[in-house]
Design a protein around this motif. Structure first.
Motif, PDB file in Angstrom:
ATOM      1  N   ILE A   1      -8.640   5.392  -0.219  1.00 62.33           N
ATOM      2  CA  ILE A   1      -8.421   4.699   1.049  1.00 62.33           C
ATOM      3  C   ILE A   1      -7.043   4.041   1.047  1.00 62.33           C
ATOM      4  CG2 ILE A   1      -9.134   2.715   2.443  1.00 62.33           C
ATOM      5  CD1 ILE A   1     -11.013   5.074   2.796  1.00 62.33           C
ATOM      6  N   ILE A   2      -6.731   3.359  -0.050  1.00 60.55           N
ATOM      7  CA  ILE A   2      -5.440   2.675  -0.178  1.00 60.55           C
ATOM      8  C   ILE A   2      -4.286   3.679  -0.077  1.00 60.55           C
ATOM      9  CG2 ILE A   2      -3.949   1.425  -1.794  1.00 60.55           C
ATOM     10  CD1 ILE A   2      -6.578   0.039  -2.799  1.00 60.55           C
ATOM     11  N   CYS A   3      -4.404   4.793  -0.810  1.00 61.53           N
ATOM     12  CA  CYS A   3      -3.337   5.800  -0.795  1.00 61.53           C
ATOM     13  C   CYS A   3      -3.192   6.448   0.580  1.00 61.53           C
ATOM     14  CB  CYS A   3      -3.616   6.878  -1.849  1.00 61.53           C
ATOM     15  SG  CYS A   3      -3.397   6.328  -3.551  1.00 61.53           S
ATOM     16  N   ASP A   4      -4.314   6.629   1.284  1.00 61.68           N
ATOM     17  CA  ASP A   4      -4.264   7.230   2.614  1.00 61.68           C
ATOM     18  C   ASP A   4      -3.518   6.329   3.593  1.00 61.68           C
ATOM     19  OD1 ASP A   4      -5.567   9.691   3.990  1.00 61.68           O
ATOM     20  OD2 ASP A   4      -5.890   8.061   5.427  1.00 61.68           O
ATOM     21  N   ILE A   5      -3.624   5.026   3.389  1.00 60.81           N
ATOM     22  CA  ILE A   5      -3.019   4.064   4.314  1.00 60.81           C
ATOM     23  C   ILE A   5      -1.581   3.698   3.931  1.00 60.81           C
ATOM     24  CG2 ILE A   5      -3.170   1.666   5.123  1.00 60.81           C
ATOM     25  CD1 ILE A   5      -6.220   2.039   5.120  1.00 60.81           C
ATOM     26  N   VAL A   6      -1.344   3.392   2.665  1.00 57.72           N
ATOM     27  CA  VAL A   6      -0.002   2.936   2.277  1.00 57.72           C
ATOM     28  C   VAL A   6       0.836   4.032   1.627  1.00 57.72           C
ATOM     29  CG1 VAL A   6      -0.924   0.621   1.943  1.00 57.72           C
ATOM     30  CG2 VAL A   6      -0.605   2.080  -0.045  1.00 57.72           C
ATOM     31  N   GLY A   7       0.198   5.125   1.218  1.00 51.68           N
ATOM     32  CA  GLY A   7       0.922   6.212   0.567  1.00 51.68           C
ATOM     33  C   GLY A   7       0.860   6.118  -0.947  1.00 51.68           C
ATOM     34  N   TYR A   8       0.615   7.253  -1.599  1.00 50.17           N
ATOM     35  CA  TYR A   8       0.497   7.275  -3.063  1.00 50.17           C
ATOM     36  C   TYR A   8       1.773   6.795  -3.737  1.00 50.17           C
ATOM     37  CZ  TYR A   8       0.514   9.048  -7.822  1.00 50.17           C
ATOM     38  OH  TYR A   8       0.642   9.136  -9.194  1.00 50.17           O
ATOM     39  N   ASP A   9       2.921   7.208  -3.199  1.00 48.74           N
ATOM     40  CA  ASP A   9       4.195   6.874  -3.839  1.00 48.74           C
ATOM     41  C   ASP A   9       4.391   5.365  -3.989  1.00 48.74           C
ATOM     42  OD1 ASP A   9       4.770   9.537  -4.067  1.00 48.74           O
ATOM     43  OD2 ASP A   9       6.107   9.615  -2.329  1.00 48.74           O
ATOM     44  N   LYS A  10       4.004   4.617  -2.967  1.00 48.58           N
ATOM     45  CA  LYS A  10       4.166   3.160  -3.033  1.00 48.58           C
ATOM     46  C   LYS A  10       3.260   2.547  -4.103  1.00 48.58           C
ATOM     47  CE  LYS A  10       5.729   2.344   1.707  1.00 48.58           C
ATOM     48  NZ  LYS A  10       5.443   1.661   3.003  1.00 48.58           N
ATOM     49  N   VAL A  11       2.048   3.091  -4.221  1.00 49.27           N
ATOM     50  CA  VAL A  11       1.130   2.590  -5.248  1.00 49.27           C
ATOM     51  C   VAL A  11       1.657   2.946  -6.632  1.00 49.27           C
ATOM     52  CG1 VAL A  11      -1.241   2.651  -6.133  1.00 49.27           C
ATOM     53  CG2 VAL A  11      -0.823   2.823  -3.662  1.00 49.27           C
ATOM     54  N   GLU A  12       2.164   4.149  -6.769  1.00 42.27           N
ATOM     55  CA  GLU A  12       2.687   4.602  -8.057  1.00 42.27           C
ATOM     56  C   GLU A  12       3.890   3.760  -8.487  1.00 42.27           C
ATOM     57  OE1 GLU A  12       4.203   8.758 -10.093  1.00 42.27           O
ATOM     58  OE2 GLU A  12       4.884   8.238  -8.085  1.00 42.27           O
ATOM     59  N   GLN A  13       4.756   3.428  -7.537  1.00 41.55           N
ATOM     60  CA  GLN A  13       5.988   2.710  -7.867  1.00 41.55           C
ATOM     61  C   GLN A  13       5.794   1.203  -8.027  1.00 41.55           C
ATOM     62  OE1 GLN A  13       8.515   3.952  -4.633  1.00 41.55           O
ATOM     63  NE2 GLN A  13       8.378   6.114  -5.227  1.00 41.55           N
ATOM     64  N   ALA A  14       4.662   0.702  -7.570  1.00 42.67           N
ATOM     65  CA  ALA A  14       4.401  -0.742  -7.669  1.00 42.67           C
ATOM     66  C   ALA A  14       4.281  -1.167  -9.130  1.00 42.67           C
ATOM     67  CB  ALA A  14       3.125  -1.089  -6.919  1.00 42.67           C
ATOM     68  N   LYS A  15       4.680  -2.399  -9.400  1.00 44.53           N
ATOM     69  CA  LYS A  15       4.550  -2.922 -10.756  1.00 44.53           C
ATOM     70  C   LYS A  15       3.079  -3.169 -11.084  1.00 44.53           C
ATOM     71  CE  LYS A  15       9.077  -5.183 -10.827  1.00 44.53           C
ATOM     72  NZ  LYS A  15       9.806  -6.468 -10.928  1.00 44.53           N
ATOM     73  N   ALA A  16       2.746  -2.995 -12.351  1.00 39.78           N
ATOM     74  CA  ALA A  16       1.352  -3.140 -12.778  1.00 39.78           C
ATOM     75  C   ALA A  16       0.999  -4.599 -13.058  1.00 39.78           C
ATOM     76  CB  ALA A  16       1.086  -2.276 -14.007  1.00 39.78           C
ATOM     77  N   ASN A  17       1.214  -5.442 -12.055  1.00 36.20           N
ATOM     78  CA  ASN A  17       0.728  -6.818 -12.179  1.00 36.20           C
ATOM     79  C   ASN A  17       0.051  -7.191 -10.866  1.00 36.20           C
ATOM     80  OD1 ASN A  17       2.575  -8.506 -10.363  1.00 36.20           O
ATOM     81  ND2 ASN A  17       4.098  -7.546 -11.705  1.00 36.20           N
ATOM     82  N   LYS A  18      -0.866  -8.122 -10.945  1.00 38.62           N
ATOM     83  CA  LYS A  18      -1.750  -8.426  -9.825  1.00 38.62           C
ATOM     84  C   LYS A  18      -1.008  -8.834  -8.559  1.00 38.62           C
ATOM     85  CE  LYS A  18      -6.121 -10.860  -9.026  1.00 38.62           C
ATOM     86  NZ  LYS A  18      -7.094 -11.818  -9.593  1.00 38.62           N
ATOM     87  N   GLN A  19      -0.042  -9.691  -8.694  1.00 35.52           N
ATOM     88  CA  GLN A  19       0.673 -10.215  -7.537  1.00 35.52           C
ATOM     89  C   GLN A  19       1.459  -9.124  -6.812  1.00 35.52           C
ATOM     90  OE1 GLN A  19       3.301 -13.476  -8.456  1.00 35.52           O
ATOM     91  NE2 GLN A  19       3.737 -13.934  -6.323  1.00 35.52           N
ATOM     92  N   GLU A  20       2.212  -8.332  -7.568  1.00 34.57           N
ATOM     93  CA  GLU A  20       3.041  -7.292  -6.960  1.00 34.57           C
ATOM     94  C   GLU A  20       2.184  -6.170  -6.381  1.00 34.57           C
ATOM     95  OE1 GLU A  20       6.375  -7.325  -6.478  1.00 34.57           O
ATOM     96  OE2 GLU A  20       6.235  -9.388  -7.216  1.00 34.57           O
ATOM     97  N   LEU A  21       1.131  -5.801  -7.106  1.00 34.36           N
ATOM     98  CA  LEU A  21       0.264  -4.727  -6.643  1.00 34.36           C
ATOM     99  C   LEU A  21      -0.478  -5.135  -5.368  1.00 34.36           C
ATOM    100  CD1 LEU A  21      -0.374  -1.843  -7.475  1.00 34.36           C
ATOM    101  CD2 LEU A  21      -2.231  -2.704  -8.903  1.00 34.36           C
TER     102      LEU A  21
END
Length: 412
Positions: free
Chosen positions: A216-236
Motif C-alpha cells: 500500500i505504501i509503495c503504491d502511494i509514495v513509490g518504491y524508490d522513495k521507500v528504498e532511498q529513505a534512511k533506515a531510522n524511524k523519524q526519517e522513514l
C-alpha cells in the motif's frame, strides 16, 4: 529477457543476534576444501543430512519426503532427515551453539530469506559461499539477476541458493467485482466505502500482512522513495506517512471497522471462503489455483495484482556454519533446486510452486510443462506476474515500518 525470477515464503520475526567468534573446527577445515559439486558428491556419500524449515505446509513436506528424500538415497546414497522448525527457533539454536563454542551441530540445510538471512549473515551463522559448488545454480538460474544477488536488499555473496519464488497476489470472486478488481489503492478505497466491512488485512508483524502494508505504501509514495529513505524511524515516517494516512482513511470501512484484524492468512482465507469478506491474498502466486483445486474457493475466484505491481521475493536454501556434513548439505541443496525436483514441486499435489529458474535455460518441453500446469487455474500468467513486481524493501526497514503501522494506524 523474460525470466521467472520472482522473488516464499516465509519471512519470520526479526532478531538482533550478536556475531561472535569461535575457533575454526576440524569439520570446517575439511569441508572448506570442497571445490566443486562432484567433490561434494564423493564426500557426502553415506552421510545423513538434515533439512530444517517451516513444517506447516503439508504439501511442501510431502514433496521433501516423497520426491527429494528417495532421489537423494538413490542417486547419492545420502539419507535426508526433515526437521520442522520455525526460522526464529533455528536461528536461536544456531546462535546459542555458536556462543557456547560448539564445534558442530545438528542443523545442516536451512530454509531462509529476508530479515532472517540478514540476521544470520550478520551473526556469521552460515557457511559459504556455496553457489559456486551447486550445479543447479549455474545451469538453471539467472546467476546475475536481482534475486541471485540481493535478498531483501541484503547482498547474498553466494551464501544462499534461490529455492522458490513468491509474490503478493490478491484473490477475489469475479462475481462480486462486476466492475473489475480494485487494481490500485484508489479503487480499493472506493470498494471499501461502497461495501463496508468486506475488506480487511492481517495485522503486522504477520509477514503477509506486513507485505500488504508495504505494498500500500509503495503504491502511494513509490518504491524508490521507500528504498532511498534512511533506515531510522523519524526519517522513514516522513516518507511513508501518506501510505499510513491512507490506511487510516480506509480503516473505518474495514471488517470490524478496523478495531481488530485477522492474525493469520489461514483466518483470512476462511473468512473469504465463508463470504465474510470479499478479498484475500497470499505470497504464493498459485494460491487461488491450490484453493480452487481443494474446493475451498469458488471456481469464480481469480487472482489479480495492483497495476503498479506487488512485492515479490524469493526464498533460499543455506547451510549452517556448524554443519558437520557440509558436502552432503551441498548435494541436498542441488537436488532440491534441480529441474526434476522443481518440476514435481510445481504440480498440484505439491502446491503449484513456481521454480526459481531462468526460463531461457530450460528446455522447450520443461517450459511447456510448467505453462500447462498453471493454465486455466484462475491465476495470472508468469509473464504478467513478472512484469508487475516490486522489489522487497530492505530487511532493516521492515521492523521499523511495522512499528510505525502499530503506532500510527493500529493505535490511532
Amino acid at each position: 529477457m523474460k525470466k521467472w525470477l520472482v522473488g516464499l515464503l516465509t519471512v519470520g520475526m526479526f532478531f538482533s543476534l550478536a556475531a561472535c567468534k569461535t575457533s575454526e573446527t576440524k569439520e570446517t577445515k575439511t569441508t572448506d576444501s570442497i571445490s566443486s559439486f562432484s567433490e561434494a558428491v564423493k564426500k557426502g556419500k553415506g552421510e545423513t543430512v538434515t533439512f530444517y524449515g517451516y513444517g506447516g505446509d503439508e504439501k511442501a513436506n510431502a514433496w521433501v519426503d516423497e520426491v527429494v528424500t528417495p532421489a537423494m538415497k538413490e542417486k547419492y546414497d545420502i539419507t535426508v532427515k526433515r526437521v520442522p522448525m520455525d526460522i526464529d527457533q533455528i536461528l536461536n539454536k544456531l546462535t546459542t551453539e555458536k556462543e557456547a563454542g560448539a564445534k558442530s551441530g545438528d542443523i545442516d540445510v536451512i530454509w531462509i530469506n529476508g530479515e532472517n538471512f540478514y540476521t544470520a549473515k550478520q551473526a556469521k551463522l552460515l557457511y559459504g559461499p556455496i553457489t559456486n559448488k551447486v550445479d543447479s545454480f549455474e545451469k538453471l538460474m539467472d546467476t546475475k539477476g536481482h534475486h541471485s544477488t540481493y535478498d531483501f536488499g541484503v547482498k547474498i555473496d553466494g551464501f544462499e541458493v534461490p529455492y522458490g519464488s513468491a509474490q503478493l497476489v490478491f484473490a477475489g470472486d469475479k462475481e462480486k467485482f462486476k466492475a473489475g478488481f480494485p487494481t490500485d489503492t484508489k479503487a480499493l478505497l472506493a470498494y471499501a466505502k461502497a461495501n463496508p466491512g468486506k475488506i480487511t488485512y492481517t495485522a503486522p508483524p504477520e509477514f503477509t500482512g506486513s507485505a500488504f502494508v508495504r505494498n500500500i505504501i509503495c503504491d502511494i509514495v513509490g518504491y524508490d522513495k521507500v528504498e532511498q529513505a534512511k533506515a531510522n524511524k523519524q526519517e522513514l515516517y516522513k516518507v511513508i506517512k501518506p501510505g499510513l494516512d491512507y490506511l487510516n482513511e480506509i480503516k473505518p470501512y474495514l471488517w470490524q471497522e478496523g478495531k481488530t484484524y485477522p492474525t493469520t492468512t489461514a483466518e483470512l482465507d476462511q473468512m473469504f471462503a465463508a463470504g465474510q469478506i470479499d478479498l484475500s491474498y497470499s505470497y504464493a502466486q498459485m494460491h487461488v489455483a491450490e484453493k480452487r483445486s481443494d474446493n475451498e474457493f469458488k471456481a469464480t475466484t481469480e487472482s489479480f495484482l495492483f497495476d503498479k505491481g506487488t512485492i515479490a521475493n524469493q526464498s533460499y536454501l543455506a547451510i549452517a556454519d556448524t554443519s558437520k556434513v557440509k558436502a552432503a548439505a551441498l548435494v541436498l541443496i542441488n537436488e532440491m533446486t534441480s529441474e526434476s525436483a522443481q518440476l514435481k514441486k510445481a504440480e498440484a499435489q505439491y502446491g503449484y510452486s513456481i521454480p526459481p529458474f531462468d526460463s531461457e535455460k530450460l528446455s522447450k518441453e520443461s517450459n511447456q510443462k510448467l505453462a500447462d500446469i498453471y493454465k486455466n487455474q484462475g491465476v495470472l500468467s508468469l509473464e504478467e506476474m513478472q512484469e508487475k513486481q516490486i522489489p522487497e524493501v530492505q530487511a532493516e526497514k521492515i521492523p521499523i515500518i511495522e512499528a510505525l503501522w502499530k503506532e500510527h494506524v493500529l493505535h490511532e
